[in-house]
Design an enzyme around this catalytic site. Structure first.
Site, mmCIF file in Angstrom:
data_model
loop_
_atom_site.group_PDB
_atom_site.id
_atom_site.type_symbol
_atom_site.label_atom_id
_atom_site.label_comp_id
_atom_site.label_asym_id
_atom_site.label_seq_id
_atom_site.Cartn_x
_atom_site.Cartn_y
_atom_site.Cartn_z
ATOM 1 N N VAL A 45 -16.942 16.828 -0.083
ATOM 2 C CA VAL A 45 -17.451 15.523 0.376
ATOM 3 C C VAL A 45 -16.946 14.406 -0.532
ATOM 4 O O VAL A 45 -16.479 13.365 -0.058
ATOM 5 C CB VAL A 45 -18.993 15.522 0.474
ATOM 6 C CG1 VAL A 45 -19.516 14.140 0.846
ATOM 7 C CG2 VAL A 45 -19.466 16.543 1.505
ATOM 8 N N CYS A 46 -16.992 14.612 -1.847
ATOM 9 C CA CYS A 46 -16.513 13.588 -2.790
ATOM 10 C C CYS A 46 -15.023 13.325 -2.592
ATOM 11 O O CYS A 46 -14.587 12.171 -2.553
ATOM 12 C CB CYS A 46 -16.782 14.007 -4.231
ATOM 13 S SG CYS A 46 -18.531 14.106 -4.646
ATOM 14 N N SER A 47 -14.250 14.386 -2.445
ATOM 15 C CA SER A 47 -12.809 14.230 -2.224
ATOM 16 C C SER A 47 -12.552 13.431 -0.954
ATOM 17 O O SER A 47 -11.733 12.500 -0.952
ATOM 18 C CB SER A 47 -12.122 15.589 -2.139
ATOM 19 O OG SER A 47 -12.222 16.273 -3.367
ATOM 20 N N LEU A 50 -13.565 9.599 -1.457
ATOM 21 C CA LEU A 50 -12.660 8.830 -2.302
ATOM 22 C C LEU A 50 -11.273 8.724 -1.680
ATOM 23 O O LEU A 50 -10.602 7.702 -1.811
ATOM 24 C CB LEU A 50 -12.622 9.416 -3.709
ATOM 25 C CG LEU A 50 -13.967 9.320 -4.441
ATOM 26 C CD1 LEU A 50 -13.878 9.930 -5.824
ATOM 27 C CD2 LEU A 50 -14.484 7.897 -4.521
#
Length: 152
Positions: A45-47, A50
């Site tokens: 999710v973070c990848s 961003l």
């Protein structure tokens, strides 16, 4: 969690993925700041979040606004993550003292040892104008950020 909207943004100075010190005060009087906290580098999710910011960076970062992303990962992990993802904005390490900036913004998850998905739009005067916190597994809606930034 205390809503910081309308209050002065807690100041900080952290190292970015290249070891440079970056502080909120560096932008005061010059640029608005889109401050994004994220849990962990290299997670799906973070990848994705961003990467989406990077793909539309010209909509979020310009002469008026600076994007800053903060996690409790080490500076070295953030460098590897930034290089792997091709990210052209500062990734700031809130590693030590662990989570001190995340705590100041009320987005540190004590039980997980990481930042929640908190987002803060801070104006040139250093005032928090808009904020949202998403759950750890919940990706953010980038359209909300565009609206909040355009309202400044």
């Amino acid at each position: 969690m205390h809503d910081l909207a309308g209050e002065p943004a807690p100041d900080f100075r952290l190292k970015d993925q290249h070891g440079r010190a970056v502080g909120l005060a560096d932008f005061r009087g010059r640029r608005n700041v889109l401050l994004m906290f994220f849990p962990f580098a290299f997670t799906s999710v973070c990848s994705g979040e961003l990467r989406a910011i990077q793909q539309e960076l010209d909509l979020f970062q310009d002469e008026d606004t600076q994007v800053l992303a903060v996690s409790c990962d080490s500076m070295h992990a953030l460098r590897a993550f930034s290089d792997a993802e091709g990210l052209d904005f500062p990734l700031l390490s809130d590693f030590w003292p662990h989570g001190v900036v995340s705590r100041a913004y009320g987005v540190f998850a004590e039980d997980k040892g990481c930042a929640l998905r908190g987002t803060f739009v801070i104006d040139r005067r250093g005032t928090v104008r808009w904020t949202v916190v998403n759950g750890l597994p919940d990706a953010r809606d980038l359209d909300e950020y565009r609206k909040a930034l355009s309202a400044l």
